[in-house]
Design an enzyme around this catalytic site. Structure first.
Site, short mmCIF file in Angstrom:
data_model
loop_
_atom_site.label_atom_id
_atom_site.label_comp_id
_atom_site.label_asym_id
_atom_site.label_seq_id
_atom_site.Cartn_x
_atom_site.Cartn_y
_atom_site.Cartn_z
N TRP A 85 0.82 -1.21 0.00
CA TRP A 85 0.00 0.00 0.00
C TRP A 85 0.86 1.26 0.00
O TRP A 85 0.37 2.35 -0.27
CB TRP A 85 -0.95 0.00 1.18
CG TRP A 85 -0.32 0.26 2.54
CD1 TRP A 85 0.85 -0.25 3.03
CD2 TRP A 85 -0.86 1.07 3.58
NE1 TRP A 85 1.06 0.19 4.31
CE2 TRP A 85 0.03 1.00 4.67
CE3 TRP A 85 -2.02 1.84 3.70
CZ2 TRP A 85 -0.19 1.68 5.87
CZ3 TRP A 85 -2.25 2.52 4.90
CH2 TRP A 85 -1.34 2.43 5.98
N ASP A 86 2.15 1.10 0.30
CA ASP A 86 3.06 2.23 0.34
C ASP A 86 2.98 3.06 -0.94
O ASP A 86 3.05 4.30 -0.90
CB ASP A 86 4.49 1.75 0.52
CG ASP A 86 4.68 0.91 1.77
OD1 ASP A 86 3.90 -0.06 1.96
OD2 ASP A 86 5.59 1.19 2.55
N GLU A 128 -0.11 -3.18 12.24
CA GLU A 128 0.20 -4.59 12.12
C GLU A 128 0.67 -5.22 13.44
O GLU A 128 1.11 -6.37 13.45
CB GLU A 128 1.26 -4.79 11.04
CG GLU A 128 0.72 -4.47 9.66
CD GLU A 128 1.80 -4.20 8.63
OE1 GLU A 128 1.48 -4.25 7.43
OE2 GLU A 128 2.95 -3.93 9.04
N LYS A 151 1.63 0.49 15.65
CA LYS A 151 2.82 0.49 14.79
C LYS A 151 2.91 1.75 13.94
O LYS A 151 3.96 2.37 13.84
CB LYS A 151 2.82 -0.74 13.89
CG LYS A 151 3.98 -0.75 12.90
CD LYS A 151 3.96 -1.93 11.96
CE LYS A 151 5.11 -1.84 10.96
NZ LYS A 151 5.12 -2.96 10.01
N GLN A 152 1.82 2.11 13.28
CA GLN A 152 1.85 3.20 12.31
C GLN A 152 0.46 3.81 12.19
O GLN A 152 -0.50 3.31 12.77
CB GLN A 152 2.32 2.68 10.95
CG GLN A 152 1.46 1.56 10.39
CD GLN A 152 2.13 0.81 9.26
OE1 GLN A 152 3.28 1.02 8.92
NE2 GLN A 152 1.40 -0.11 8.66
#
Length: 1020
Positions: free
Chosen positions: A419-420, A558, A626-627
């Site tokens: 997805w980056d 994640e 995580k993000q």
């Protein structure tokens, strides 16, 4: 991208030892020239991936050593020279060709190993490293392993305007002969099969020289040798490899030498097995006498191609190499520079320079200025533009590859597509370079037939009831290489279903910016609707609540795998279903009423008491994120959210320190959108850049720190294009407040006080070009002439004004703008709104001479938001935060009250001092143990001088919100430790205010760093 347990805290050194400023050489030896867009380093750092540079043109890519264009293997640091998941291979320079993926049963790391039985992995393969022009003099060799003590006057420069990398230095072999050397290298941006390397040599005495042109097969990882040969009549060598497990794809690399008259007429000697155990290695050497005070020039001209894009790649590669040599280095470079100048002109990037001035207002903004140029350059290196496609005879196979995490010069994350590409790299460049970033969408278009087939893999997952999924849907895997099939690293089910909506979002964005109606209607809308079809069958009806839910899924965080009712993905699905119907109606297709009904019966998981959207239904207070996850809802979805501000504050406190480097750009954008006061958007912007950039080339690392022993066991991806893309989003989506809609241009500008001016990149809406500039109070928005429109611009607006809405969730048209028209709009002045009335510190310059935890910046202590924090690196020493009160207008203030929000780690003792000098060390400001309250302020050291005013001091700071292990899992609002001080008598300020800290209350264990300061307030 891979889930693993990590500690909450790590300590690491700042990424850059000294800040790079324009036309100024810092202590690190690194220089940025803002006029020329050049980065220069005079620090030779060999054997470390952070110091290497990657060059690419979207088709060919290569990573080269710090000392020259050579192959290099990393020197272990802390015993580690391993790259990360899923390969876990040795770190070394890498070279490849776009799309050169292998097929293999599995990888060293995976997400769900048992899924490997259903389909092979496909990861990027390397080709022989083609950069090397190795020198031998008197049995001494100049390559990546040269003795650094033999190198002096070293300088290496990246010229971004020219897409050119250069090294120059004096090499002194063991016999004492000084050889002046300049290497120059580029990968041609227009002619994608070509690249060139040049070395210039001179000496003060006659010297015998051997120059070795090598194609080093050591970098041809996961590739099988096919053939190699030497063509003496043209001074050419070539080698061919194919990716493991792929019999019908071969890559050819050709190299042809060319010399100037100072070398003379020489015939190369072949070395079929020079210095490498890899069978694909081949070299050729020329020997000549370097005459004193003459400059010998040797060029190598590279041709590269594979069957993935060319029917006869050997012929293409050979022609590219020979024609390059015939054209010559200089002429080839001219056409390369011309193409880069057309792609990245000055108005295509954000500019923080105030008109009439030469510098941004502070060093932090210099950091943003530099990365506003470097970040788009690094991503665009990995794209094939429309001119290059045309120059290759309209070869449409050249722009069907997406962009991997590390680009074409890295095999980080196995070169897989995540997805980056869609969510992080593409959006900022969608606005400025939609036709270059189109290949991200083209890649998904190419993999669409496989995505349709992937639906049949439901039987291998928890989504296995017979007949649940029918023909009509499409599902993409989490990771994708050659095939786009479901794999162990890239499951299609029971994992990150948001990848499908992410792909749809990029298609939506591309149509909105390019105006390419035919392409969207014919190629993208069917994919968009197929994703909606899949989503509609994926959602499960909860018969008790009557609502549809997503089960057994993983959101972007994640660290929380396979949970039910995930927040972001559920919102994305709901949004995608509704948008599918809207888009279909625009293009004359009937809406799907069942999708409307389903979307209307989706409810996000929330906690009303805490006032947040939950990441998943059973989330508790122990979450470690995580993000960026839930806050993406406010960033990219235009989703109605009553909890926007509380989401921002809550999840900022729960963010892991070992997460990847694109997260805080999202926090910056959302903070600028929803915060009613303060300047935390600027803090978050810096947090997303400063700790992640690495000297000397301002490439991003995935992690705050690169030592895997300190960062939770992660071997960071590098260069991390995802982080660069995240940073490249902030100015236009944050400060300009632009949101992408296909039916209107929507902006909502607001600049933080630290940024007096921005000239935004030229951007596009429906194919029409816009420019914009902001100062602190107003924004000028200009629709440029139609001559600047893209070739596929929506013809509706060629002679019609474009509708504009003002405000993030604007649902009506405020005004319109015609070609060559400028509107002046008022900014939202949130930075001028005091979070605490009367606070004189908010958002003015703050510094500390002590080291601080990466990302825990001094400015965070006074930005008006308790969600950001300053934290010194050491707890057993005095840390001083210094604020320049002159920035508030030059007059003194009378202070009556001080407030401190310490966050989770209050200090053991603190003091506040006013002075007429900025340097706390020269003032002798230091706290000592034991703190003696009876001695008043003697704890500050010597008796105060006339230039000091002691304001307040306190030892044994009380903990108002002590850590309670029993409440870690309780879902509740983020608590804080606070100290409020009402002064017995008002105190008049001086030029500088200093906050001194020592220790951490309640502990003598300082391994987690010093105390934290979430907010320091002084009320007049």
């Amino acid at each position: 991208m891979k889930s693993e347990a990590v500690p909450e805290y790590h300590d690491s050194l700042p990424a850059l030892p000294a800040l790079i400023c324009p036309n100024f050489t810092a202590e690190s030896g690194d220089t940025w020239n803002n006029d020329q867009w050049t980065l220069t380093t005079k620090t030779l750092d060999m054997g470390h991936y952070q110091s290497r540079m990657s060059l690419a043109n979207g088709y060919l890519g290569i990573n080269v050593a710090a000392v020259g264009p050579f192959f290099e293997v990393d020197v272990p640091v802390a015993g580690d020279s391993i790259s990360g998941w899923p390969l876990f291979n040795s770190r070394q320079t890498f070279a490849t060709i776009a799309g050169f993926y292998d097929t293999q049963p599995t990888t060293n790391g995976t997400n769900y190993e048992w899924l490997n039985q259903y389909g092979a992995e496909s990861v990027i393969s390397g080709v022989p490293h083609w950069g090397g022009l190795i020198l031998e003099i008197n049995n001494q060799t100049l390559n990546s392993t040269v003795n650094p003590d033999s190198i002096r006057n070293y300088a290496s420069t990246l010229d971004i305007r020219k897409g050119l990398l250069k090294w120059s230095y004096t090499w002194t072999p063991a016999d004492g002969t000084d050889i002046n050397i300049t290497y120059t290298m580029f990968v041609h941006k227009l002619y994608v099969n070509q690249a060139a390397v040049q070395v210039e040599l001179s000496a003060t005495s006659d010297t015998d020289v051997k120059v070795i042109d090598i194609l080093d097969g050591t970098s041809a990882v996961r590739a099988d040798f096919v053939h190699k040969d030497y063509e003496p009549e043209t001074k050419t060598i070539w080698t061919a490899v194919r990716p493991n497990g792929i019999d019908n794809i071969t890559a050819y690399i050709y190299s042809t030498l060319k010399t100037n008259g100072c070398v003379g007429s020489v015939t190369p000697s072949p070395f079929l097995d020079y210095s490498s155990g890899n069978a694909s290695t081949i070299a050729q050497a020329i020997e000549f006498k370097l005459r004193a005070h003459e400059t010998a020039v040797v060029e190598k001209h590279i041709g590269g191609a594979s069957h993935d894009a060319f029917d006869d790649p050997q012929d293409v590669a050979r022609f590219a190499s020979l024609s390059g040599a015939k054209t010559g280095f200089g002429s080839l470079l001219d056409s390369h520079i011309k193409e880069w100048n057309s792609i990245l002109p000055e108005d295509s990037v954000d500019n923080y320079i105030v008109p009439g001035d030469d510098t941004p207002p502070n060093n932090d903004t210099w950091l943003l200025q530099i990365t506003s140029v470097t970040s788009p350059f690094y991503i665009l290196q990995n794209t094939v533009g429309p001119n290059a496609v045309e120059a290759a005879g309209g070869n449409k196979k050249l722009d069907i590859n997406s962009i991997s995490v590390g680009g074409l010069g890295s095999d980080s994350y196995a070169g897989l597509i995540f997805w980056d590409a869609e969510i992080w790299m593409a959006p900022g460049l969608d606005m400025s370079h939609p036709h270059h970033i189109k290949q991200i969408t083209n890649y998904r278009k190419e993999k669409y037939p496989q995505a349709q087939e992937n639906v049949k893999m439901a039987y291998s997952s928890s989504q296995n009831p017979t007949g649940k999924f029918s023909n009509g849907g499409a599902v993409y895997p989490w990771t994708s290489g050659r095939w786009g099939n479901c794999t162990g690293t890239g499951p299609c089910f029971d994992y990150e279903y948001h990848i499908n909506g992410d792909i749809g979002k990029q298609m939506y964005n591309y149509y909105s910016t390019s105006g390419d109606r035919d392409y969207f209607e014919e190629d993208l809308l069917p994919i968009y609707n197929a994703i909606a079809y899949f989503y509609s069958e994926l959602m499960d009806l909860n018969k008790t609540t009557g609502k549809y839910e997503l089960l057994n899924a993983t959101d972007p965080d994640e660290y929380a795998n396979n949970v039910d009712r995930v927040g972001f993905t559920t919102a994305l699905i709901q949004k995608h279903l509704n948008e599918s119907n809207v888009l279909s109606e625009w293009f004359g297709l009937p809406p799907n009423d069942s999708w409307t009904e389903l979307a209307g019966n989706i409810v996000l998981p929330t906690n009303n008491e805490v006032g947040i959207i939950l990441e998943y239904g059973t989330m508790n207070g122990s979450i470690n994120v995580k993000q960026a996850d839930v806050i993406l809802i406010d960033d990219i979805l235009d989703y109605p959210n009553n909890y926007s501000l509380s989401d921002l504050d809550y999840y900022a406190a729960k963010q892991s320190t070992t997460g990847p480097g694109m997260t805080y750009g999202v926090f910056s954008i959302v903070a600028n959108e929803v915060s009613p006061s303060g300047c935390s958007s600027y803090t978050y912007n810096l947090v997303g850049v400063e700790p992640y950039v690495r000297a000397p080339w301002y490439q991003f690392s995935e992690q705050l720190g690169d030592n895997f022993q300190d960062n939770g066991g992660t071997h960071p991806a590098y260069p991390f294009l995802t982080g660069m893309g995240g940073a490249n989003r902030v100015a236009i989506f944050g400060y300009l407040g632009l949101r992408i809609f296909p039916d209107r241009l929507d902006i909502d500008p607001s600049l933080p006080p630290q940024i007096p001016y921005i000239k935004y990149r030229t951007f596009y809406w429906q194919g029409y070009a816009f420019s914009a500039t902001s100062n602190q109070t107003h924004t000028n928005l200009t629709r440029l002439a139609n001559s600047r429109a893209l070739s596929k611009a929506n013809s509706t607006y060629a002679s019609t004004p474009i509708p504009i809405s003002l405000g993030t969730h604007g649902d009506h048209i405020n005004t319109t703008i015609a070609a060559n028209e400028t509107h002046t709009l008022s900014n939202r002045l949130i930075g001028q709104n005091a979070t605490v009335p009367g606070n004189i510190l908010q958002c003015i310059p703050a510094t500390s001479s002590q080291a601080y935890i990466p990302g825990q910046l001094p400015i965070a202590a006074i930005d008006g938001a308790a969600s950001t924090k300053w934290q010194p690196a050491l707890g057993n020493a005095t840390a001083v935060l210094t604020v320049d009160l002159a920035a508030r207008g030059g007059t003194t203030a009378t202070i009556t009250e001080l407030r401190f929000d310490w966050g989770a780690r209050p200090p053991q003792m603190f003091a506040v001092v006013f002075s007429d000098t900025a340097d706390a060390a020269s003032l002798g400001l230091e706290l000592f143990l034991p703190f003696d309250a009876a001695a008043s302020y003697t704890a500050l050291g010597d008796a105060p001088s006339a230039s000091l005013t002691n304001v307040t001091a306190q030892g044994n700071v009380s903990i108002s919100a002590p850590y309670d292990a029993g409440r870690v899992a309780v879902l509740e609002r983020i608590g804080a430790n606070t100290t409020n001080v009402t002064l017995e008598a008002p105190v008049v300020t001086r030029r500088w205010a200093h906050l001194l800290l020592w220790g951490v209350a309640g502990t003598t264990n300082y391994t987690g760093g010093g105390a934290t300061v979430a907010e320091w307030v002084m009320v007049e």
